[in-house]
Design an enzyme around this catalytic site. Structure first.
Site, PDB file in Angstrom:
ATOM      1  N   SER A  91       0.835  -1.208   0.000  1.00 42.78           N
ATOM      2  CA  SER A  91       0.000   0.000   0.000  1.00 42.78           C
ATOM      3  C   SER A  91       0.866   1.252   0.000  1.00 42.78           C
ATOM      4  O   SER A  91       1.981   1.237   0.501  1.00 42.78           O
ATOM      5  CB  SER A  91      -0.926   0.033   1.215  1.00 42.78           C
ATOM      6  OG  SER A  91      -1.668   1.246   1.215  1.00 42.78           O
ATOM      7  N   LYS A 105      -4.179  -7.025   3.320  1.00 40.49           N
ATOM      8  CA  LYS A 105      -4.251  -5.895   2.377  1.00 40.49           C
ATOM      9  C   LYS A 105      -5.707  -5.626   1.970  1.00 40.49           C
ATOM     10  O   LYS A 105      -6.130  -4.476   1.842  1.00 40.49           O
ATOM     11  CB  LYS A 105      -3.382  -6.180   1.142  1.00 40.49           C
ATOM     12  CG  LYS A 105      -3.510  -5.129   0.030  1.00 40.49           C
ATOM     13  CD  LYS A 105      -2.959  -3.785   0.442  1.00 40.49           C
ATOM     14  CE  LYS A 105      -3.343  -2.576  -0.363  1.00 40.49           C
ATOM     15  NZ  LYS A 105      -3.299  -2.585  -1.783  1.00 40.49           N
ATOM     16  N   HIS A 124      -7.238  -3.770   4.717  1.00 40.14           N
ATOM     17  CA  HIS A 124      -6.723  -2.394   4.652  1.00 40.14           C
ATOM     18  C   HIS A 124      -7.586  -1.582   3.674  1.00 40.14           C
ATOM     19  O   HIS A 124      -8.069  -0.498   3.978  1.00 40.14           O
ATOM     20  CB  HIS A 124      -5.254  -2.408   4.208  1.00 40.14           C
ATOM     21  CG  HIS A 124      -4.732  -1.064   3.784  1.00 40.14           C
ATOM     22  ND1 HIS A 124      -5.046  -0.505   2.558  1.00 40.14           N
ATOM     23  CD2 HIS A 124      -3.944  -0.153   4.407  1.00 40.14           C
ATOM     24  CE1 HIS A 124      -4.476   0.682   2.451  1.00 40.14           C
ATOM     25  NE2 HIS A 124      -3.792   0.917   3.564  1.00 40.14           N
ATOM     26  N   ASN A 125      -7.775  -2.141   2.482  1.00 42.80           N
ATOM     27  CA  ASN A 125      -8.554  -1.424   1.466  1.00 42.80           C
ATOM     28  C   ASN A 125     -10.010  -1.260   1.885  1.00 42.80           C
ATOM     29  O   ASN A 125     -10.644  -0.254   1.566  1.00 42.80           O
ATOM     30  CB  ASN A 125      -8.482  -2.158   0.126  1.00 42.80           C
ATOM     31  CG  ASN A 125      -7.146  -1.971  -0.545  1.00 42.80           C
ATOM     32  OD1 ASN A 125      -6.157  -1.634   0.118  1.00 42.80           O
ATOM     33  ND2 ASN A 125      -7.084  -2.189  -1.840  1.00 42.80           N
ATOM     34  N   GLU A 137     -10.197   1.568   4.117  1.00 42.76           N
ATOM     35  CA  GLU A 137     -10.005   2.741   3.240  1.00 42.76           C
ATOM     36  C   GLU A 137     -11.347   3.133   2.580  1.00 42.76           C
ATOM     37  O   GLU A 137     -11.710   4.308   2.556  1.00 42.76           O
ATOM     38  CB  GLU A 137      -8.961   2.348   2.196  1.00 42.76           C
ATOM     39  CG  GLU A 137      -8.601   3.373   1.157  1.00 42.76           C
ATOM     40  CD  GLU A 137      -7.619   2.756   0.145  1.00 42.76           C
ATOM     41  OE1 GLU A 137      -6.559   2.228   0.534  1.00 42.76           O
ATOM     42  OE2 GLU A 137      -7.935   2.782  -1.063  1.00 42.76           O
TER      43      GLU A 137
HETATM   44  P1  NBP Z   1       0.292  -1.707 -14.370  1.00 42.76           P
HETATM   45  O1  NBP Z   1      -0.937  -2.233 -15.017  1.00 42.76           O
HETATM   46  O2  NBP Z   1       0.654  -0.277 -14.526  1.00 42.76           O
HETATM   47  O3  NBP Z   1       1.542  -2.568 -14.877  1.00 42.76           O
HETATM   48  C1  NBP Z   1       1.536  -3.944 -14.920  1.00 42.76           C
HETATM   49  C2  NBP Z   1       2.813  -4.410 -15.608  1.00 42.76           C
HETATM   50  O4  NBP Z   1       2.799  -5.833 -15.656  1.00 42.76           O
HETATM   51  C3  NBP Z   1       2.965  -3.916 -17.032  1.00 42.76           C
HETATM   52  O5  NBP Z   1       4.235  -3.344 -17.192  1.00 42.76           O
HETATM   53  C4  NBP Z   1       2.810  -5.192 -17.844  1.00 42.76           C
HETATM   54  O6  NBP Z   1       3.616  -5.249 -19.005  1.00 42.76           O
HETATM   55  C5  NBP Z   1       3.341  -6.217 -16.894  1.00 42.76           C
HETATM   56  N1  NBP Z   1       2.979  -7.588 -17.280  1.00 42.76           N
HETATM   57  C6  NBP Z   1       3.810  -8.637 -17.345  1.00 42.76           C
HETATM   58 BR1  NBP Z   1       5.584  -8.561 -16.978  1.00 42.76          BR
HETATM   59  N2  NBP Z   1       3.208  -9.754 -17.726  1.00 42.76           N
HETATM   60  C7  NBP Z   1       1.935  -9.421 -17.907  1.00 42.76           C
HETATM   61  C8  NBP Z   1       0.819 -10.188 -18.315  1.00 42.76           C
HETATM   62  N3  NBP Z   1       0.915 -11.477 -18.592  1.00 42.76           N
HETATM   63  N4  NBP Z   1      -0.364  -9.546 -18.404  1.00 42.76           N
HETATM   64  C9  NBP Z   1      -0.465  -8.241 -18.099  1.00 42.76           C
HETATM   65  N5  NBP Z   1       0.586  -7.463 -17.738  1.00 42.76           N
HETATM   66  C10 NBP Z   1       1.780  -8.043 -17.622  1.00 42.76           C
HETATM   67  O7  NBP Z   1       0.182  -2.096 -12.835  1.00 42.76           O
HETATM   68  P2  NBP Z   1       0.555  -1.243 -11.514  1.00 42.76           P
HETATM   69  O8  NBP Z   1      -0.360  -0.085 -11.373  1.00 42.76           O
HETATM   70  O9  NBP Z   1       2.037  -1.029 -11.469  1.00 42.76           O
HETATM   71  O10 NBP Z   1       0.147  -2.303 -10.396  1.00 42.76           O
HETATM   72  C11 NBP Z   1       0.756  -3.569 -10.250  1.00 42.76           C
HETATM   73  C12 NBP Z   1       0.063  -4.319  -9.138  1.00 42.76           C
HETATM   74  O11 NBP Z   1       0.190  -3.575  -7.910  1.00 42.76           O
HETATM   75  C13 NBP Z   1      -1.443  -4.502  -9.347  1.00 42.76           C
HETATM   76  O12 NBP Z   1      -1.854  -5.747  -8.849  1.00 42.76           O
HETATM   77  C14 NBP Z   1      -2.043  -3.405  -8.504  1.00 42.76           C
HETATM   78  O13 NBP Z   1      -3.350  -3.715  -8.100  1.00 42.76           O
HETATM   79  C15 NBP Z   1      -1.087  -3.367  -7.333  1.00 42.76           C
HETATM   80  N6  NBP Z   1      -1.062  -2.096  -6.604  1.00 42.76           N
HETATM   81  C16 NBP Z   1      -1.182  -0.927  -7.265  1.00 42.76           C
HETATM   82  C17 NBP Z   1      -1.165   0.274  -6.556  1.00 42.76           C
HETATM   83  C18 NBP Z   1      -1.257   1.582  -7.289  1.00 42.76           C
HETATM   84  O14 NBP Z   1      -1.374   2.626  -6.614  1.00 42.76           O
HETATM   85  N7  NBP Z   1      -1.177   1.596  -8.622  1.00 42.76           N
HETATM   86  C19 NBP Z   1      -1.021   0.266  -5.177  1.00 42.76           C
HETATM   87  C20 NBP Z   1      -0.873  -0.954  -4.526  1.00 42.76           C
HETATM   88  C21 NBP Z   1      -0.908  -2.138  -5.254  1.00 42.76           C
HETATM   89  P3  NBP Z   1       3.241  -4.528 -20.388  1.00 42.76           P
HETATM   90  O15 NBP Z   1       4.150  -3.342 -20.445  1.00 42.76           O
HETATM   91  O16 NBP Z   1       3.526  -5.538 -21.410  1.00 42.76           O
HETATM   92  O17 NBP Z   1       1.794  -4.136 -20.330  1.00 42.76           O
END
Ligand code: NBP
Length: 497
Positions: A140, A195, A198-199, A202
């Site tokens: 988080s 987690k 937590h959400n 939230e």
């Molecule tokens: P994004 O959606 O921004 O990025 C995901 C990444 O995973 C992309 O770079 C994608 O590659 C890659 N990827 C790979 Br390697 N294999 C993949 C596949 N088979 N299918 C899809 N994507 C693939 O995610 P994020 O916002 O960085 O979040 C990541 C995780 O963290 C999520 O589970 C999210 O719920 C969690 N999270 C997010 C936050 C937040 O504030 N954003 C906070 C806490 C937790 P590509 O470049 O080829 O698409």
């Protein structure tokens, strides 16, 4: 800029940690690891994103890149530690399928996405046959937290903990007393369950804060700037928290024409999953989680924008603005109301953790959960230290509402909650979150609830039986209610003749 390749800069078995998925979270966590002295090997499905990331951060970082999972495996020290930061759901399974063939027994796979705890439990079993230690870790703090110190909630195969503890605690946020916001949560799906809760808290807190905004704007006729000033004041007291702080900031931002930006935002919001998952888990475990449920339903109702517009033109109800002078009372009452709301939301969330831990044998330590939520995460607040103290005082505490400190606080503030809800009801301002806080509080402190009537209704139409207050609870009775009611009516008639 000259392209870098892992072969030219990185040696085999030289990197401390592997990071899969270079979305916003993955990129920032990679930089956080690197800044804490760990060399990181990164891999992303789309190579161009890896190139862009490396170009953006410059050549001086201890970052290595891999084009294929096999290459990632060669770059890592044994046992390999690989953090997956991909979208929850099928993407996690796809990535595991890709990397599994190149891993060896003892290697550690950490899923840092927002995965469902049941998926984590399944994955843990699936990779166990290959000797891989699986860890489901809640993260988080969003982008900023990932970069400068998130709250981390790892759980799963405990044998992995000594290997990953130093690096995870190094990159995590630190509370005011210096303790890291990263502790081992428990076995199997415990980390992702924590987690999820937590959400859920939230969701509840955000809903109640939004209701306060709505009350002041619709009920008192003030603007966002004034609401921001009220929040600023509240943030210096019991309500001090990240969520009040960001809402205060939101109130100050203006659109290009000088009007408050928040008034330009469409009043429609989705729910992505963790709130709903928590309510589903609560229903499964028989733990009331009504404030979170109301927060989810409030988001669902927001989605019916067009229908609400039609209904607003035909359905009657009060739409008044408070009489002059009531703003001051509102400020006092709502501060107390939000404080009680926050305590009750935490009490419900922690109760869900306690029940899940008991049922699934996770051995969750609630004081540790509160410890890792004190900084770095979205629900960090002044209340969290008090929650931690309550569980340190009594690790077997059933409900936060029964803790001596919180009991006193609730006693001092519940009147404000009652006033805030009553005034909103009188004005027709919807407050589903706060009404639910009050209903739960009143229900929880009731030694008698009308469940006796429901038990009788069930027995009437379904012969489900009922226990009696004056007899042993395991003795179950059934009454032929229709016949008995007929006899009772007959008797009344005879008596009145
Ligand atoms: P994004 O959606 O921004 O990025 C995901 C990444 O995973 C992309 O770079 C994608 O590659 C890659 N990827 C790979 Br390697 N294999 C993949 C596949 N088979 N299918 C899809 N994507 C693939 O995610 P994020 O916002 O960085 O979040 C990541 C995780 O963290 C999520 O589970 C999210 O719920 C969690 N999270 C997010 C936050 C937040 O504030 N954003 C906070 C806490 C937790 P590509 O470049 O080829 O698409």
């Amino acid at each position: 800029m000259k392209k870098r390749s892992s072969q030219s800069r990185c040696q085999d078995s030289s990197c401390d940690v592997g990071l899969v998925g270079l979305g916003v979270m993955g990129q920032n966590l990679a930089l956080n690891f690197e800044e804490h002295g760990y060399s990181v090997a990164v891999y992303n499905r789309t190579w161009s994103r890896t190139e862009e990331f490396l170009a953006k951060v410059g050549p001086d970082k201890r970052l290595c890149s891999a084009r294929k999972p096999a290459e990632l495996a060669t770059l890592l020290k044994r046992p390999r530690k690989i953090l997956l930061m991909v979208q929850a759901g099928p993407a996690v399974d796809e990535v595991i399928k890709d990397v599994l063939p190149v891993l060896e027994p003892g290697d550690i796979l950490i899923d840092g996405g927002n995965s469902h705890y049941k998926d984590t439990e399944r994955r843990l079993e699936e990779v166990a046959s290959r000797g891989i230690l699986f860890v489901g870790m809640g993260v988080s703090g969003g982008e900023a937290g990932a970069r400068s110190g998130p709250s981390l909630m790892p759980g799963g195969r405990k044998e992995a903990w000594p290997e990953i503890q130093p690096m995870l605690q190094a990159i995590s946020a630190k509370a005011a007393d210096g303790l890291p916001c990263c502790e081992w949560m428990g076995s199997r799906g415990a980390g992702h369950f924590v987690k999820m809760v937590h959400n859920a808290i939230e969701y509840a807190d955000m809903e109640c804060i939004a209701e306060a905004y709505h009350f002041f704007v619709v009920g008192c006729g003030i603007g966002p700037r004034e609401v921001g000033e009220i929040l600023e004041e509240w943030n210096r007291g019991d309500l001090e928290s990240y969520l009040i702080e960001i809402t205060r900031d939101i109130m100050t931002v203006q659109a290009a024409d000088g009007t408050p930006l928040v008034h330009r935002i469409l009043d429609v919001v989705p729910q992505k999953g963790t709130g709903r998952w928590a309510v589903e888990a609560a229903l499964e475990l028989g733990v009331p989680l009504p404030v979170v449920a109301e927060a989810c339903f409030a988001r669902d109702l927001s989605q019916w924008k067009e229908e609400r517009m039609r209904a607003s033109r035909v359905l009657l109800g009060p739409q008044g603005i408070l009489e002059v002078g009531c703003l001051e009372a509102g400020i006092v009452h709502w501060e107390k109301a939000l404080y009680v709301g926050r305590i009750v939301a935490h009490a419900q969330g922690f109760r869900l953790l306690i029940e899940a831990s008991r049922r699934y044998g996770w051995e969750l330590d609630c004081a540790k959960v509160a410890q890792v939520w004190r900084a770095g995460c979205i629900i960090r607040s002044a209340v969290m230290e008090r929650v931690r103290s309550a569980f340190l005082r009594n690790p077997a505490l059933e409900s936060l509402l029964l803790d001596e400190y919180f009991r006193r606080e609730l006693g001092r503030h519940e009147e404000g909650l009652r006033e805030a809800v009553a005034t909103s009801i009188r004005l027709g301002v919807p407050v589903p979150g706060l009404s639910s806080v009050l209903a739960f509080y009143d229900g929880y402190r009731s030694s008698k609830l009308p469940a006796n009537v429901i038990a009788a209704q069930r027995d009437y139409f379904g012969a489900h039986g009922y226990a009696r207050q004056d007899l042993a609870p395991q003795e179950i009775f059934h009454t032929d209610w229709a016949t008995e009611a007929r006899k009772a009516k007959e008797k009344m008639r005879n008596r009145s003749r």
